[in-house]
Design an enzyme around this catalytic site. Structure first.
Site, PDB file in Angstrom:
ATOM      1  CB  SER A 257      -7.685  -3.950   2.777  1.00  0.00           C
ATOM      2  OG  SER A 257      -7.535  -2.765   3.498  1.00  0.00           O
TER       3      SER A 257
ATOM      4  CD1 TRP B 215     -12.837  -5.369 -10.110  1.00  0.00           C
ATOM      5  CD2 TRP B 215     -12.197  -4.546 -12.085  1.00  0.00           C
ATOM      6  NE1 TRP B 215     -12.229  -6.388 -10.820  1.00  0.00           N
ATOM      7  CE2 TRP B 215     -11.836  -5.908 -12.044  1.00  0.00           C
ATOM      8  CE3 TRP B 215     -11.894  -3.813 -13.236  1.00  0.00           C
ATOM      9  CZ2 TRP B 215     -11.193  -6.553 -13.092  1.00  0.00           C
ATOM     10  CZ3 TRP B 215     -11.254  -4.451 -14.287  1.00  0.00           C
ATOM     11  CH2 TRP B 215     -10.909  -5.813 -14.209  1.00  0.00           C
TER      12      TRP B 215
ATOM     13  CG  ASP C 239      -2.031   0.980   1.138  1.00  0.00           C
ATOM     14  OD1 ASP C 239      -2.309   1.460   0.020  1.00  0.00           O
ATOM     15  OD2 ASP C 239      -2.626   1.305   2.172  1.00  0.00           O
TER      16      ASP C 239
ATOM     17  CB  SER D 114      -8.447  -5.520  -3.856  1.00  0.00           C
ATOM     18  OG  SER D 114      -9.162  -4.329  -4.070  1.00  0.00           O
ATOM     19  CB  SER D 115     -12.747  -8.086  -5.406  1.00  0.00           C
ATOM     20  OG  SER D 115     -12.103  -9.300  -5.133  1.00  0.00           O
ATOM     21  CD  GLU D 116     -13.032  -5.411  -2.263  1.00  0.00           C
ATOM     22  OE1 GLU D 116     -11.792  -5.588  -2.230  1.00  0.00           O
ATOM     23  OE2 GLU D 116     -13.856  -6.338  -2.076  1.00  0.00           O
TER      24      GLU D 116
ATOM     25  NE  ARG E 202      -8.139   0.174   5.517  1.00  0.00           N
ATOM     26  CZ  ARG E 202      -7.958   1.454   5.810  1.00  0.00           C
ATOM     27  NH1 ARG E 202      -8.130   1.885   7.051  1.00  0.00           N
ATOM     28  NH2 ARG E 202      -7.640   2.329   4.864  1.00  0.00           N
TER      29      ARG E 202
ATOM     30  CG  HIS F 224      -0.081   1.937  -9.335  1.00  0.00           C
ATOM     31  ND1 HIS F 224      -0.262   1.605  -8.008  1.00  0.00           N
ATOM     32  CD2 HIS F 224      -1.217   2.585  -9.711  1.00  0.00           C
ATOM     33  CE1 HIS F 224      -1.453   2.033  -7.613  1.00  0.00           C
ATOM     34  NE2 HIS F 224      -2.050   2.629  -8.619  1.00  0.00           N
TER      35      HIS F 224
ATOM     36  CG  LEU G 121      10.055 -16.795  -4.175  1.00  0.00           C
ATOM     37  CD1 LEU G 121      10.021 -16.812  -2.639  1.00  0.00           C
ATOM     38  CD2 LEU G 121      10.470 -15.400  -4.641  1.00  0.00           C
TER      39      LEU G 121
HETATM   40  C1  FPP Z   1      -2.099   0.127  -3.299  1.00  0.00           C
HETATM   41  O1  FPP Z   1      -1.578   1.423  -3.200  1.00  0.00           O
HETATM   42  C2  FPP Z   1      -1.487  -0.544  -4.435  1.00  0.00           C
HETATM   43  C3  FPP Z   1      -2.156  -1.084  -5.479  1.00  0.00           C
HETATM   44  C4  FPP Z   1      -3.635  -1.059  -5.588  1.00  0.00           C
HETATM   45  C5  FPP Z   1      -1.447  -1.688  -6.611  1.00  0.00           C
HETATM   46  C6  FPP Z   1      -0.254  -2.502  -6.236  1.00  0.00           C
HETATM   47  C7  FPP Z   1       0.590  -2.641  -7.429  1.00  0.00           C
HETATM   48  C8  FPP Z   1       1.938  -2.650  -7.429  1.00  0.00           C
HETATM   49  C9  FPP Z   1       2.777  -2.616  -6.220  1.00  0.00           C
HETATM   50  C10 FPP Z   1       2.708  -2.668  -8.668  1.00  0.00           C
HETATM   51  C11 FPP Z   1       2.885  -4.037  -9.131  1.00  0.00           C
HETATM   52  C12 FPP Z   1       1.792  -4.239 -10.029  1.00  0.00           C
HETATM   53  C13 FPP Z   1       1.400  -5.389 -10.528  1.00  0.00           C
HETATM   54  C14 FPP Z   1       0.231  -5.287 -11.400  1.00  0.00           C
HETATM   55  C15 FPP Z   1       2.063  -6.707 -10.238  1.00  0.00           C
HETATM   56  P1  FPP Z   1      -2.566   2.650  -3.364  1.00  0.00           P
HETATM   57  O2  FPP Z   1      -2.598   3.031  -4.794  1.00  0.00           O
HETATM   58  O3  FPP Z   1      -3.891   2.333  -2.768  1.00  0.00           O
HETATM   59  O4  FPP Z   1      -1.809   3.725  -2.542  1.00  0.00           O
HETATM   60  P2  FPP Z   1      -2.475   4.931  -1.698  1.00  0.00           P
HETATM   61  O5  FPP Z   1      -3.121   4.300  -0.501  1.00  0.00           O
HETATM   62  O6  FPP Z   1      -1.285   5.771  -1.341  1.00  0.00           O
HETATM   63  O7  FPP Z   1      -3.427   5.631  -2.612  1.00  0.00           O
END
Ligand code: FPP
Length: 245
Positions: A188, A68, A19, A64-66, A186, A36, A130
């Site tokens: 999530s 979207w 996150d 996550s499913s959410e 959490r 990302h 791994l």
């Molecule tokens: C949550 O951070 C992160 C994600 C929803 C995407 C996780 C993806 C990667 C770490 C890159 C690798 C990607 C793939 C597809 C393997 P957030 O965007 O919710 O962060 P925030 O809470 O600061 O907004």
């Protein structure tokens, strides 16, 4: 489970809620997708660190499913990132003997994404160093429901064991250590069933800033914890004495 086991004190299975990508980007006045992309770099570094430390299984929450419900360009950007990263990383994953699994609902993903996931799984199925589980279009509740629905359709009894075996992570042992970055406290909807006895570690670091030192900190914290699985400290001490005798 097809991977090697981990050295003493090292968690065999580490799972991570990655996150903080969005905040990392926003703080730099960059689009969220840049966060990302940097998160992908952090994941690459984390895989390397797990290989170096002899961790047997790494499970990460990528979509996550959410998720979207996020803006359409962020969703399509994450899909694109997954497909391009897979193509780019494949030679290194093969060289490092990483067995890749995608855990989550395939329905709803485009043909292009589904093909990418299928090909990566097939190409790495024989690797043994791994196991990397990428939870994508995944939710813990989805997993419990799909396992129960499958058992019911087959007329099988629903027990802890049968459910466990029907779940999407049946090919690995439960996580020993769950890490969440980004400062939120959490789960999530991550690994709800499998988290039953996992040790939890929450890091203030945003995922793109999560490095080897922070991983080592989480592992040393884990090594200090006493995992009692419902027993008392005294019982665990007696069992250890009997084993040593
Ligand atoms: C949550 O951070 C992160 C994600 C929803 C995407 C996780 C993806 C990667 C770490 C890159 C690798 C990607 C793939 C597809 C393997 P957030 O965007 O919710 O962060 P925030 O809470 O600061 O907004």
């Amino acid at each position: 489970m097809s991977a090697v086991t981990s050295p003493g004190g090292t968690p065999q299975h580490i799972a991570i809620v990655m996150d903080g990508n969005g905040r990392w980007a926003t703080r730099r006045f960059l689009p969220r997708l840049a966060g990302h992309r940097q998160g992908m770099e952090s994941l690459r570094r984390c895989i390397r660190a797990c290989l170096d430390r002899g961790v047997a299984v790494l499970t990460v929450f990528a979509f996550s499913s959410e998720n979207w419900n996020r803006p359409a360009d962020e969703v399509s950007g994450l899909m694109e990132l997954l497909v391009t990263a897979l193509a780019k990383e494949m030679p290194q994953l093969q060289a490092d003997q990483v067995q890749v699994h995608f855990v989550g609902e395939r329905a709803g993903l485009s043909d292009k994404v589904r093909t990418g996931l299928d090909q990566a799984e097939a190409a790495t199925a024989g690797n043994r160093r791994l196991v990397l589980n990428v939870c994508f279009n995944y939710g813990g509740r989805w997993d419990v429901a799909q396992a129960a629905a499958r058992l019911a359709a087959q007329g099988q009894p629903i027990t802890e064991l049968s459910l466990h075996q029907a779940m999407a992570l049946a090919h690995v042992p439960d996580p020993d250590l769950i890490i969440r970055t980004g400062g939120e406290l959490r789960l999530s909807n991550f690994l709800l069933w499998q988290a039953a006895y996992a040790e939890l570690y929450f890091s203030e670091r945003l995922w793109p800033d999560f490095d080897e030192a922070e991983l080592d900190h989480a592992i040393s914290e884990y090594a200090r914890r006493e995992r009692r699985y419902g027993q008392t400290s005294e019982q665990l001490g007696m069992a250890a004495d009997q084993k040593a005798a």
